[in-house]
Design an enzyme around this catalytic site. Structure first.
Site, PDB file in Angstrom:
ATOM      1  CB  SER A 217      -0.961  -0.066   1.196  1.00 22.33           C
ATOM      2  OG  SER A 217      -1.924   0.936   1.141  1.00 22.33           O
ATOM      3  CG  ASP A 437      -6.174  -2.478  -4.363  1.00 16.58           C
ATOM      4  OD1 ASP A 437      -6.950  -2.046  -3.503  1.00 16.58           O
ATOM      5  OD2 ASP A 437      -4.934  -2.485  -4.220  1.00 16.58           O
ATOM      6  CG  HIS A 466      -5.305  -2.363  -0.168  1.00 19.44           C
ATOM      7  ND1 HIS A 466      -4.689  -1.782  -1.250  1.00 19.44           N
ATOM      8  CD2 HIS A 466      -4.785  -1.754   0.932  1.00 19.44           C
ATOM      9  CE1 HIS A 466      -3.845  -0.859  -0.828  1.00 19.44           C
ATOM     10  NE2 HIS A 466      -3.881  -0.829   0.496  1.00 19.44           N
TER      11      HIS A 466
END
Length: 536
Positions: A217, A437, A466
């Site tokens: 991320s 995502d 994610h």
């Protein structure tokens, strides 16, 4: 993204047939490789046992670094580190720094998770290093600008009246002012570039000439910026669920809204598919209408005086990050719609949406980094116009996300310039991206693939979670293990270098699972998503 997923589906067999494995560096670890001594001037960390039941091999240490790296002899702050040391007597490949994202996510436990989740023979070759970035968790000082900022019940996020807009604006401005009052001397140095320089200080203290890095991320942006500023100090780098660095951060958040809305609709379709369990009908659009009717009712009368409209969004947004939460959210949703029983909804809020002290800390760092990293509009009229335009097409998270980031409209520090991460000097980087995502939309992975020369992109076709590696997809994890073993990356001729099928969607909870209570399951995917930082 659905059309792109279909195109990838058709190309999967072709791409798979054209993949070749190539090394990511020219000098793989040898049987005689040894840890280096700390670089001159760097204090070697003193490691102490801090193992847990889940991760008994964890060790902890701390490291002092300059608050301002441009003034190395000035004020110092302390970073909290963790480590699972290598065990292989034949091959040592150096430190593997890991980061869970956020910004604002603690990485100490992630080191234990990564070391335990990689194949044993791969993990054995690395010192897996976790760290709490500056301001986070066990690092000192740790930020908490306004304890209880998310205490329920908050104003409805949808600013349909001037009073609601003012209430939300006052909260956002109040948070920014609280940060300025408590941490005005720190805020100019809570940013991505400073965190990157901290990473290099960790490298130096570990005595490593180069680091290996694995980020999820926001951790992908952190890694890309490190690679830009220190390309010669990167050995291997894995970026999973990739931030689009060209939209940092205002545009990225607007793009998220559309992806979050699509993911929420995927959840509605899943509920429709399992009508035999939830009995909300087989039409996803009608089910979605029932969800928004529930939201409107809770805006007027919060469940148990705790879950209003904003808290409902907090509760269901984690389902856009990880579909393992869908069965729990669907049970709560169905119970409220069919019988107006709000107990499961309140329980789901407590499990998924409520913000504790660690969450307050994470949000304080999140805002500090994002607001400092880049320019944000200071004219609220621009925010209002942009977010209403998004809301018309993607209502699920549009205004919730806007208010989450709104302190940046009032932030007390001057913005920095985003880093151009384009790089042709770094060794091959391995990228992982799911096509659906929500938090880091697919386009970000493609963008970084173009910006990092020689990188390879592995796509999870149809996946919407994610953070996709080390969460149960053996196809993805084989590429990860190969890369960390000897630097092999796939090479294809299309947009993606390799394509993996997504994991099956979850099934409704069994009676046995419901009897156990609590959120989530014991799966690796659930464990990973409990470790990833706030808001990706």
């Amino acid at each position: 993204m659905n059309r792109r997923a279909a195109a990838l589906c058709g190309a999967a067999a072709v791409v798979a047939g054209m993949i070749t494995a190539v090394p990511a560096d020219a000098s793989p670890a040898s049987a005689t490789a040894r840890p280096a001594v700390p670089s001159a001037g760097a204090a070697k960390p003193t490691w102490k046992k801090c193992g847990t039941k889940s991760y008994p091999k964890l060790q902890c240490a701390s490291l002092k670094v300059p608050l301002d790296h441009a003034n190395p002899h000035g004020r110092k702050i302390t970073l909290a580190l963790s480590r699972v040391p290598h065990t292989s007597k034949k091959t040592y490949q150096g430190p593997l720094l890991v980061n869970p994202g956020g910004p604002g996510g603690s990485g100490l436990t992630l080191a234990g998770f990564v070391a335990a989740s990689l194949p044993k023979n791969v993990a054995a070759q690395y010192d897996v290093i976790g760290f709490d970035p500056r301001g986070v968790g066990a690092s000192r000082p740790a930020l908490n600008c306004r304890p209880g900022h998310f205490k329920p019940v908050r104003p409805d996020s949808l600013p349909t009246t001037p009073a609601l807009e003012k209430a939300n604006l006052d909260r956002a401005e109040g948070f920014a002012k609280a940060c300025a009052t408590k941490y005005g001397d720190l805020l100019p140095y809570i940013d991505t570039v400073s965190a990157v320089q901290d990473m290099d200080a960790i490298r130096g203290a570990l005595g490593a000439e180069r680091i290996n890095y694995f980020g999820y991320s926001y951790g992908t942006y952190l890694g890309a910026v490190y690679a830009k500023l220190h390309p010669g100090r990167v050995r291997r780098m894995v970026l999973d669920s990739v931030v689009d660095p060209t939209g940092v951060w205002y545009d990225d958040n607007l793009a998220q809204d559309h992806a979050f809305n699509s993911r929420h609709r995927a959840f509605m379709a899943w509920v429709a598919k399992h009508d035999a369990t939830y009995k909300l009908g087989t039409d996803p659009e009608r089910i979605e209408a029932a969800w928004y009717a529930m939201r409107a009712a809770l805006a007027k009368k919060p469940a148990d005086k705790v879950v209003g409209a904003s808290e409902l969004e907090d509760t269901f947004s984690p389902g856009a990050y990880f579909n393992g939460y869908w069965p729990y959210l669907a049970d709560a949703f169905a119970a409220w719609v069919k019988t107006k029983n709000d107990d499961p909804l309140v329980e789901a809020y407590e499990d998924f949406g409520a913000v504790d002290t660690a969450g307050d800390n994470g949000y304080s760092v999140y805002t500090s980094v994002q607001c400092r990293d880049a320019h944000w509009p200071r004219d609220w009229d621009e925010w209002r116009e942009d977010n209403w335009a998004v809301y018309e097409k993607a209502p699920f998270m549009a205004w919730s996300n806007a208010w989450y980031n709104a302190p940046c409209a009032f932030w007390p520090t001057a913005p920095a310039e985003p880093v151009d991460v384009a790089n042709d000097a770094v060794p091959p980087v391995l990228l992982f991206q799911a096509t659906d995502d929500a938090a880091t939309p697919y386009e970000g992975g493609v963008m970084v693939h173009h910006l990092l020369a020689g990188s390879s992109l592995v796509v999870e076709r149809g996946g919407g979670n994610h953070g996709v590696t080390l969460s149960g997809n053996t196809c993805l994890d084989k590429h990860l293990a190969a890369y960390l073993t000897d630097g092999r990356v796939p090479r294809g001729s299309g947009e993606a270098d390799a394509v993996c099928a997504k994991l099956p969607d979850p099934k409704p909870l069994t009676a046995k699972a419901k009897a156990k209570g609590g959120a989530g399951t014991s799966s690796r995917g659930t464990t990973l998503h409990g470790l990833l930082g706030p808001r990706g």
